[in-house]
Design an enzyme around this catalytic site. Structure first.
Site, PDB file in Angstrom:
ATOM      1  N   THR A  25       3.116   1.744  -0.933  1.00  0.00           N
ATOM      2  CA  THR A  25       3.163   3.199  -1.237  1.00  0.00           C
ATOM      3  C   THR A  25       3.446   4.003   0.036  1.00  0.00           C
ATOM      4  OG1 THR A  25       0.748   3.344  -1.059  1.00  0.00           O
ATOM      5  CG2 THR A  25       1.652   3.125  -3.273  1.00  0.00           C
ATOM      6  N   ARG A  33      -0.674   2.461 -10.871  1.00  0.00           N
ATOM      7  CA  ARG A  33      -1.849   3.105 -11.445  1.00  0.00           C
ATOM      8  C   ARG A  33      -2.432   4.286 -10.671  1.00  0.00           C
ATOM      9  NH1 ARG A  33      -1.365  -1.877 -12.510  1.00  0.00           N
ATOM     10  NH2 ARG A  33      -1.258  -2.502 -14.685  1.00  0.00           N
ATOM     11  N   GLN A 100       1.967  -9.514  -4.878  1.00  0.00           N
ATOM     12  CA  GLN A 100       2.404  -9.233  -6.248  1.00  0.00           C
ATOM     13  C   GLN A 100       3.655  -8.354  -6.216  1.00  0.00           C
ATOM     14  OE1 GLN A 100      -1.299  -8.163  -8.803  1.00  0.00           O
ATOM     15  NE2 GLN A 100      -1.942  -7.936  -6.696  1.00  0.00           N
ATOM     16  N   HIS A 118       5.300 -12.474  -8.170  1.00  0.00           N
ATOM     17  CA  HIS A 118       6.090 -11.826  -9.220  1.00  0.00           C
ATOM     18  C   HIS A 118       7.584 -11.803  -8.916  1.00  0.00           C
ATOM     19  CE1 HIS A 118       2.166  -9.645 -10.600  1.00  0.00           C
ATOM     20  NE2 HIS A 118       2.241 -10.891 -11.022  1.00  0.00           N
ATOM     21  N   CYS A 126      22.747 -15.154 -12.839  1.00  0.00           N
ATOM     22  CA  CYS A 126      23.416 -15.053 -14.130  1.00  0.00           C
ATOM     23  C   CYS A 126      22.673 -15.937 -15.123  1.00  0.00           C
ATOM     24  CB  CYS A 126      24.868 -15.511 -14.002  1.00  0.00           C
ATOM     25  SG  CYS A 126      25.667 -15.691 -15.606  1.00  0.00           S
ATOM     26  N   ASN A 210      -8.703  -0.941   0.208  1.00  0.00           N
ATOM     27  CA  ASN A 210      -7.995  -0.314  -0.907  1.00  0.00           C
ATOM     28  C   ASN A 210      -8.329   1.164  -0.980  1.00  0.00           C
ATOM     29  OD1 ASN A 210      -6.148  -1.409  -2.886  1.00  0.00           O
ATOM     30  ND2 ASN A 210      -7.504  -0.518  -4.428  1.00  0.00           N
TER      31      ASN A 210
HETATM   32  P1  NAD Z   1      -1.525  -1.094  -9.101  1.00  0.00           P
HETATM   33  O1  NAD Z   1      -0.547   0.019  -9.215  1.00  0.00           O
HETATM   34  O2  NAD Z   1      -2.219  -1.557 -10.315  1.00  0.00           O
HETATM   35  O3  NAD Z   1      -2.655  -0.676  -8.071  1.00  0.00           O
HETATM   36  C1  NAD Z   1      -2.342  -0.207  -6.793  1.00  0.00           C
HETATM   37  C2  NAD Z   1      -3.641  -0.149  -6.008  1.00  0.00           C
HETATM   38  O4  NAD Z   1      -3.318   0.136  -4.667  1.00  0.00           O
HETATM   39  C3  NAD Z   1      -4.602   0.930  -6.492  1.00  0.00           C
HETATM   40  O5  NAD Z   1      -5.896   0.372  -6.618  1.00  0.00           O
HETATM   41  C4  NAD Z   1      -4.561   1.995  -5.369  1.00  0.00           C
HETATM   42  O6  NAD Z   1      -5.832   2.551  -5.126  1.00  0.00           O
HETATM   43  C5  NAD Z   1      -4.156   1.163  -4.186  1.00  0.00           C
HETATM   44  N1  NAD Z   1      -3.376   1.877  -3.178  1.00  0.00           N
HETATM   45  C6  NAD Z   1      -2.339   2.716  -3.366  1.00  0.00           C
HETATM   46  N2  NAD Z   1      -1.827   3.111  -2.185  1.00  0.00           N
HETATM   47  C7  NAD Z   1      -2.590   2.490  -1.239  1.00  0.00           C
HETATM   48  C8  NAD Z   1      -2.552   2.470   0.187  1.00  0.00           C
HETATM   49  N3  NAD Z   1      -1.667   3.177   0.875  1.00  0.00           N
HETATM   50  N4  NAD Z   1      -3.471   1.695   0.833  1.00  0.00           N
HETATM   51  C9  NAD Z   1      -4.406   0.968   0.150  1.00  0.00           C
HETATM   52  N5  NAD Z   1      -4.479   0.966  -1.194  1.00  0.00           N
HETATM   53  C10 NAD Z   1      -3.566   1.702  -1.870  1.00  0.00           C
HETATM   54  O7  NAD Z   1      -0.791  -2.281  -8.327  1.00  0.00           O
HETATM   55  P2  NAD Z   1      -0.933  -3.859  -8.499  1.00  0.00           P
HETATM   56  O8  NAD Z   1      -2.355  -4.245  -8.590  1.00  0.00           O
HETATM   57  O9  NAD Z   1      -0.098  -4.477  -7.436  1.00  0.00           O
HETATM   58  O10 NAD Z   1      -0.278  -4.143  -9.924  1.00  0.00           O
HETATM   59  C11 NAD Z   1       0.965  -3.560 -10.267  1.00  0.00           C
HETATM   60  C12 NAD Z   1       2.036  -4.562 -10.633  1.00  0.00           C
HETATM   61  O11 NAD Z   1       3.287  -3.917 -10.505  1.00  0.00           O
HETATM   62  C13 NAD Z   1       2.113  -5.730  -9.708  1.00  0.00           C
HETATM   63  O12 NAD Z   1       2.319  -6.812 -10.515  1.00  0.00           O
HETATM   64  C14 NAD Z   1       3.342  -5.495  -8.843  1.00  0.00           C
HETATM   65  O13 NAD Z   1       4.134  -6.652  -8.852  1.00  0.00           O
HETATM   66  C15 NAD Z   1       4.165  -4.472  -9.569  1.00  0.00           C
HETATM   67  N6  NAD Z   1       4.676  -3.397  -8.704  1.00  0.00           N
HETATM   68  C16 NAD Z   1       5.299  -3.727  -7.549  1.00  0.00           C
HETATM   69  C17 NAD Z   1       5.779  -2.731  -6.711  1.00  0.00           C
HETATM   70  C18 NAD Z   1       6.448  -3.145  -5.419  1.00  0.00           C
HETATM   71  O14 NAD Z   1       7.024  -4.220  -5.348  1.00  0.00           O
HETATM   72  N7  NAD Z   1       6.378  -2.323  -4.376  1.00  0.00           N
HETATM   73  C19 NAD Z   1       5.621  -1.388  -7.048  1.00  0.00           C
HETATM   74  C20 NAD Z   1       4.995  -1.084  -8.263  1.00  0.00           C
HETATM   75  C21 NAD Z   1       4.506  -2.103  -9.081  1.00  0.00           C
END
Ligand code: NAD
Length: 237
Positions: A25, A33, A100, A118, A126, A210
């Site tokens: 992020t 989420r 992930q 993932h 393809c 987190n």
């Molecule tokens: P999630 O969106 O469910 O949760 C993200 C978590 O990260 C939250 O608990 C939030 O509090 C925390 N968070 C957000 N910014 C943060 C920061 N700067 N420092 C510390 N914590 C922070 O994400 P998830 O558990 O990885 O599950 C989502 C699924 O979607 C995964 O399977 C992932 O593969 C996929 N996904 C991947 C990407 C990517 O590749 N960048 C982006 C979105 C979703």
């Protein structure tokens, strides 16, 4: 808190990192989420439906419209968390990154031992002949990306309803089982089966970094509620 984390890392024989969308992020890629995450943006269909195997097969064009717009963040650069993890690995203080995420930012930062539960947007095949294509090809294509053989090109990312890669999963479980320290960061620990991997950890130090609390907070030895990039920038590799 970061002093304690530094001490744990410096004294650990084997450290493994387990991360999720929150790690990226601070690179500008929304997670799922958080308040500004993908689930809270307005879509007619929720992201986890769009990113499902059924939706991919039945609404392929709409899948790719969403995928290009929201998942293919090829402009993103690694942030301080990615960079510090790569340095820790280079200096022999980190065994591997289990992620992930599908964005490839750990490798872009220099991490070598990355287990992508993932998959990755950087691998695309393809469905008919298996020819591989770059993420840039998918981004620049219009509608449904097609191979020279006319087959549909599918990103090598694990969609909802699809199983995880067995080799990657086994390698991740083995790394977690061997670890002395497991650092979990940037994940809500709600996406299974990936989130369940942390139950294989039997080592000394379970660390959680987190922004929001997670179901594993109560079992952690150290919990830091903060941004991963900010926390890792204070750590000496
Ligand atoms: P999630 O969106 O469910 O949760 C993200 C978590 O990260 C939250 O608990 C939030 O509090 C925390 N968070 C957000 N910014 C943060 C920061 N700067 N420092 C510390 N914590 C922070 O994400 P998830 O558990 O990885 O599950 C989502 C699924 O979607 C995964 O399977 C992932 O593969 C996929 N996904 C991947 C990407 C990517 O590749 N960048 C982006 C979105 C979703």
């Amino acid at each position: 808190m970061t002093e304690k984390l530094q001490e744990i890392i410096d004294n650990s024989k084997s450290t493994v990192f387990f991360g999720g969308a929150g790690i990226s992020t601070e690179s500008g890629i929304p997670d799922f989420r958080s308040v500004d995450g993908l689930y809270n943006q307005k879509y007619d269909v929720p992201p986890e439906v769009i990113l499902s195997h059924t939706y991919f097969m039945n609404h392929t064009k709409e899948f790719f419209d969403f995928y290009r717009d929201k998942m293919l963040a090829l402009w993103a650069k690694p942030n301080a968390a990615h960079t510090k993890l790569a340095q820790l690995e280079k200096n022999g203080k980190l065994d591997c990154v289990i992620t992930q995420n599908i964005d490839g930012l750990h490798q872009a930062a220099g991490s070598k031992n990355v287990l992508e539960l993932h998959g990755s947007v950087h691998r695309n095949y393809c469905m008919k002949c298996g020819k591989s294509y770059s993420a840039e090809y998918i981004l620049e294509s219009k509608g449904i990306p097609r191979c020279t053989c006319s087959g549909i090109i599918k990103p090598d990312v694990v969609l909802y309803e699809e199983p995880l890669d067995e080799f990657v999963t086994k390698s991740a479980v083995r790394a977690i089982q061997r670890a002395d320290t497991l650092i979990i960061s940037g994940t809500s620990l709600t996406v299974y089966p990936a989130a369940g991997m942390i139950y294989y950890f039997g080592g000394r130090n379970l660390v959680l970094i987190n922004r929001d609390s997670t179901p594993a907070d109560s079992s952690a030895d150290l919990v830091i509620h903060g941004k991963a990039g900010e926390v890792f920038s204070k750590i000496n590799a």
